[in-house]
Design a protein around this motif. Structure first.
Motif, short mmCIF file in Angstrom:
data_model
loop_
_atom_site.label_atom_id
_atom_site.label_comp_id
_atom_site.label_asym_id
_atom_site.label_seq_id
_atom_site.Cartn_x
_atom_site.Cartn_y
_atom_site.Cartn_z
N GLN A 1 0.66 -1.13 -0.34
CA GLN A 1 -0.38 0.18 0.29
C GLN A 1 0.87 1.61 0.32
O GLN A 1 1.81 1.34 -0.29
CB GLN A 1 -0.96 0.34 0.90
N LEU A 2 0.58 2.39 -0.04
CA LEU A 2 0.68 3.71 -0.10
C LEU A 2 1.28 4.12 1.56
O LEU A 2 1.09 4.64 1.65
CB LEU A 2 -0.24 4.73 -0.76
N PHE A 3 1.68 3.41 2.38
CA PHE A 3 2.35 3.66 3.47
C PHE A 3 3.09 2.13 3.81
O PHE A 3 2.84 1.09 3.44
CB PHE A 3 1.09 3.72 4.37
N ALA A 4 4.53 2.15 4.52
CA ALA A 4 5.02 1.51 4.93
C ALA A 4 6.72 2.08 6.07
O ALA A 4 6.72 2.86 5.95
CB ALA A 4 6.10 0.69 3.39
N GLY A 5 6.59 1.10 6.85
CA GLY A 5 7.98 1.47 7.11
C GLY A 5 7.51 2.24 8.75
O GLY A 5 6.22 2.15 8.79
N SER B 1 7.78 -13.85 1.78
CA SER B 1 8.85 -13.56 1.56
C SER B 1 8.35 -11.74 0.99
O SER B 1 9.54 -10.57 1.52
CB SER B 1 9.76 -13.74 0.49
N MET B 2 7.88 -11.23 0.55
CA MET B 2 7.37 -10.09 0.17
C MET B 2 6.15 -9.08 0.25
O MET B 2 4.93 -10.79 0.02
CB MET B 2 7.47 -9.73 -0.81
N MET B 3 5.72 -8.80 0.34
CA MET B 3 4.03 -7.90 -0.09
C MET B 3 3.78 -6.63 -1.06
O MET B 3 4.55 -5.43 -0.83
CB MET B 3 3.44 -7.54 1.15
N VAL B 4 3.78 -6.95 -2.16
CA VAL B 4 3.35 -5.51 -2.99
C VAL B 4 1.70 -6.42 -4.42
O VAL B 4 1.73 -6.84 -4.10
CB VAL B 4 4.50 -6.44 -4.04
N GLY B 5 0.98 -5.35 -4.57
CA GLY B 5 -0.17 -4.71 -4.89
C GLY B 5 0.31 -5.57 -6.57
O GLY B 5 1.73 -4.65 -7.35
N TYR B 6 -1.29 -5.72 -7.13
CA TYR B 6 -1.31 -6.04 -8.42
C TYR B 6 -2.69 -5.00 -8.97
O TYR B 6 -3.43 -5.33 -8.06
CB TYR B 6 -1.25 -7.49 -9.00
N PHE C 1 1.68 -5.42 -11.79
CA PHE C 1 2.11 -5.23 -10.47
C PHE C 1 2.56 -3.26 -10.05
O PHE C 1 3.15 -2.84 -10.85
CB PHE C 1 3.87 -6.11 -10.23
N ARG C 2 2.23 -3.01 -8.28
CA ARG C 2 2.71 -1.29 -8.51
C ARG C 2 3.66 -1.44 -7.66
O ARG C 2 2.68 -2.10 -6.06
CB ARG C 2 0.84 -0.84 -8.59
N MET C 3 4.78 -1.07 -7.53
CA MET C 3 5.48 -1.23 -6.48
C MET C 3 6.04 -0.11 -5.92
O MET C 3 5.81 1.07 -6.21
CB MET C 3 7.37 -2.03 -6.74
N GLN D 1 20.28 -0.47 -1.34
CA GLN D 1 20.70 -1.62 -2.68
C GLN D 1 19.45 -2.79 -2.64
O GLN D 1 18.95 -3.37 -3.39
CB GLN D 1 21.40 -1.43 -3.55
N GLU D 2 20.09 -2.95 -1.23
CA GLU D 2 20.39 -4.81 -1.63
C GLU D 2 18.80 -5.22 -1.41
O GLU D 2 18.20 -6.56 -1.96
CB GLU D 2 20.43 -4.99 0.39
N GLU D 3 17.72 -4.82 -0.57
CA GLU D 3 16.50 -4.95 -0.90
C GLU D 3 15.97 -4.74 -2.37
O GLU D 3 15.28 -5.54 -2.96
CB GLU D 3 15.88 -3.96 0.30
N MET D 4 16.59 -3.94 -3.18
CA MET D 4 15.38 -3.16 -4.35
C MET D 4 15.95 -4.71 -5.25
O MET D 4 15.32 -5.24 -6.25
CB MET D 4 16.23 -2.24 -4.76
N ASP D 5 17.46 -5.33 -4.91
CA ASP D 5 17.87 -6.76 -5.98
C ASP D 5 17.29 -7.88 -5.61
O ASP D 5 16.62 -8.07 -6.06
CB ASP D 5 19.39 -6.67 -5.81
N PHE D 6 16.95 -7.99 -4.03
CA PHE D 6 15.84 -8.97 -3.42
C PHE D 6 14.55 -9.06 -4.06
O PHE D 6 14.63 -9.96 -4.61
CB PHE D 6 16.01 -8.68 -2.13
N PHE D 7 14.14 -7.56 -4.04
CA PHE D 7 12.32 -7.50 -5.33
C PHE D 7 12.57 -8.27 -6.26
O PHE D 7 12.05 -9.22 -6.32
CB PHE D 7 12.20 -6.31 -4.81
N LEU D 8 13.84 -7.45 -6.74
CA LEU D 8 13.98 -8.24 -8.65
C LEU D 8 14.66 -9.66 -8.52
O LEU D 8 13.62 -9.91 -9.32
CB LEU D 8 14.91 -7.43 -9.39
N ASP D 9 15.09 -10.58 -7.89
CA ASP D 9 15.49 -11.74 -8.32
C ASP D 9 14.27 -12.62 -7.53
O ASP D 9 13.79 -13.51 -8.07
CB ASP D 9 16.28 -11.47 -7.15
N GLU D 10 13.16 -11.67 -6.64
CA GLU D 10 12.21 -12.78 -5.77
C GLU D 10 11.03 -13.04 -6.88
O GLU D 10 10.39 -13.62 -7.46
CB GLU D 10 12.09 -12.45 -4.69
N ILE D 11 10.78 -12.27 -7.59
CA ILE D 11 10.04 -11.69 -8.59
C ILE D 11 10.24 -12.66 -9.68
O ILE D 11 9.70 -13.31 -10.30
CB ILE D 11 9.54 -10.59 -9.23
N GLU D 12 11.36 -13.15 -9.83
CA GLU D 12 11.98 -14.17 -10.88
C GLU D 12 12.20 -15.49 -10.38
O GLU D 12 11.71 -16.11 -11.37
CB GLU D 12 13.51 -14.03 -11.58
#
Length: 501
Positions: free
Chosen positions: A105-109, A458-463, A473-475, A484-495
């Motif tokens: 969603q449009l809130f996090a952290g 592992s993650m939560m992202v909407g679509y 998807f809407r990230m 940067q590590e979390e951004m790379d993990f996100f892409l790896d996990e989608i794959e």
């Protein structure tokens, strides 16, 4: 009490992984300081310990799961939700919504200063309607609203904290109608003609809800066309206003959007303001999502023209991580909402009665939502908030550039904001774009990946689908713990989750 609050507001400690937390909470101290409530104090200490361990330390650790998914039937069987005649002693379990890999969603952290403000608000349990019951918070709200107005570009005005952006937008519609037809307050809908409201095809659904709630009617909400990136087209707004008049309606409100929910698009406010001035209409800007960009010198150009608006909605609980919920509505007129309740708003009090803000609100009792924002702002400063916004933009750019390097990721549009909308095309569908069933198969990819990530935790992202586009998807890049590590993990996990579809 004073010592505990002082320690809470001034000091921070650290969990084992180095995450800062308020000292008073780390040490298990309670806030009420009443020695004759030992059992209640013991309960609070245990509750704070769970909050620290599970919601803050574990909940912000990327090594932990974002969620421990259970289907509804299974969860009902696990939980004891029954409300019984006699009281019970139960362990209180928390589920985190502040994980760095929560992009749903449009809130996090979580901001720890804002969280401390939320603890204080609940502990003090006061309302915001008069100076005599909340003197510090009334003055605090006055300062915060003044600072926010300054960021918008207004030298004067009014404002109030509301329970969410939808209510803030409802205030805007009510105020705009009152300015156009002030007799509506006394005589009701008999006093007004058929009215017309205008927002974009990608404007927030709360505009339609407000029109329904206020008796204007859904058929009188005119949806203005958007360009390829989801931004309102001012020329079409001009045409829709003329169309409404030809149909016998009276235009009175245009709601522009700064940061649409899905694509994060920013309407061209300067051009929209000129159309509103031409037709004499109230211009509202729903900047619930994108308003915090005003804090960034690099990116505030996205809201050029917002100073020409008559009212603005802004949700610091979104991009600034103030915590749910913290929504601000700017430029409110007291005479639109006042009821002059004499048991609360006596005009012969011994202090300045303009500080009794409750009569400006549709509510009576009103939570102290300004405290968490003030405490966070006081702690990190305007520069700290600006860095938070700029960091989100920077990691958005990084994510987009990395997507372009990887086969299978396809952007819906180049992002204006921190919303990254994309499809993941699994190997089985690559090169099949011309096949008859390509769109049908692609539409099933995002839901399947979403199910897998939720069950894995592992993650939560909407679509969502949108305007002829199949599910994408809407990230949303927001969390202060992001790297940067979390951004790379996100892409790896989608794959990983989608490669065999």
């Amino acid at each position: 009490m004073d010592a505990a609050l002082s320690e809470l507001m001034q000091g921070t400690g650290y969990c084992e992984d180095g995450v800062p937390v308020p000292v008073a909470l780390q040490n298990g101290q309670h806030l009420n300081g009443l020695p004759d409530h030992a059992e209640g104090q013991h309960f609070l200490k245990e509750a704070f310990q769970i909050i620290l361990e599970e919601a803050l330390c574990q909940g912000t650790d990327t090594k932990e799961k974002v969620c421990e998914w259970r289907d509804p039937e299974e969860l009902r069987a696990i939980l004891d939700l029954e409300l019984r005649d006699g009281g019970e002693s139960r362990d209180q379990l928390l589920r985190e919504m502040c994980h760095p890999l929560f992009f749903n969603q449009l809130f996090a952290g979580v901001d720890y200063h804002a969280l401390a403000g939320r603890f204080l608000t609940e502990t003090l349990n006061t309302s915001q309607y008069t100076y005599e019951v909340a003197p510090v918070f009334v003055l605090m709200e006055e300062v915060v609203l003044s600072q926010l107005r300054s960021l918008v570009g207004w030298e004067a005005g009014d404002g109030i904290f509301c329970p969410g952006g939808s209510v803030s937008n409802m205030y805007a519609m009510n105020l705009a109608r009152y300015r156009a037809f002030p007799q509506v307050k006394l005589r009701g809908l008999w006093a007004v003609p058929r009215l017309a409201v205008f927002t974009s095809q990608e404007g927030h659904y709360s505009i339609c809800k407000a029109a329904s709630f206020q008796g204007i009617g859904l058929e009188n909400v005119f949806l203005v066309n958007v360009d390829g990136r989801g931004r309102m087209i001012p020329d079409d707004l001009d045409r829709k206003i003329e169309l409404a008049r030809m149909q016998g309606a009276v235009p009175f409100l245009v709601s522009a959007t700064s940061g649409t929910t899905i694509q994060g698009s920013f309407d061209p406010l300067d051009r929209i303001a000129s159309v509103c001035e031409k037709h004499g209409l109230w211009m509202h800007v729903d900047a619930a999502w994108g308003g915090s960009v005003l804090l960034s010198k690099k990116h505030r150009h996205l809201l050029n023209g917002i100073e020409r608006a008559d009212s603005v909605t802004w949700n610091p609980h979104k991009m600034l991580l103030t915590g749910l919920q913290c929504s601000v509505f700017g430029n409110l007129l007291k005479r639109c909402h006042c009821a002059n309740a004499t048991y609360l708003f006596q005009q012969d009090k011994f202090y300045d009665v303009s500080l009794d803000t409750g009569d400006k609100s549709v509510q009576c009792g009103r939570k102290v939502d300004c405290l968490k924002l003030w405490l966070m702002w006081k702690a990190v400063g305007t520069q700290g908030l600006e860095e938070r916004v700029d960091k989100a933009f920077a990691y958005t750019r990084y994510l987009v550039e990395e997507m372009k390097k990887r086969e299978g990721f396809r952007l819906v549009n180049e992002p204006q904001f921190v919303n990254v909308c994309f499809w993941f095309i699994p190997p089985s569908l690559r090169g099949m774009e011309d096949s008859e069933d390509y769109r049908e198969k692609l539409s099933k990819v995002a839901p399947n990946i979403k199910e897998r990530m939720m069950r894995k935790g592992s993650m939560m992202v909407g679509y969502q689908p949108q305007k002829g586009r199949v599910n994408f998807f809407r990230m949303v890049v927001l969390s202060p713990q992001i790297s940067q590590e979390e951004m790379d993990f996100f892409l790896d996990e989608i794959e990983r989750l989608g490669r065999d579809l």
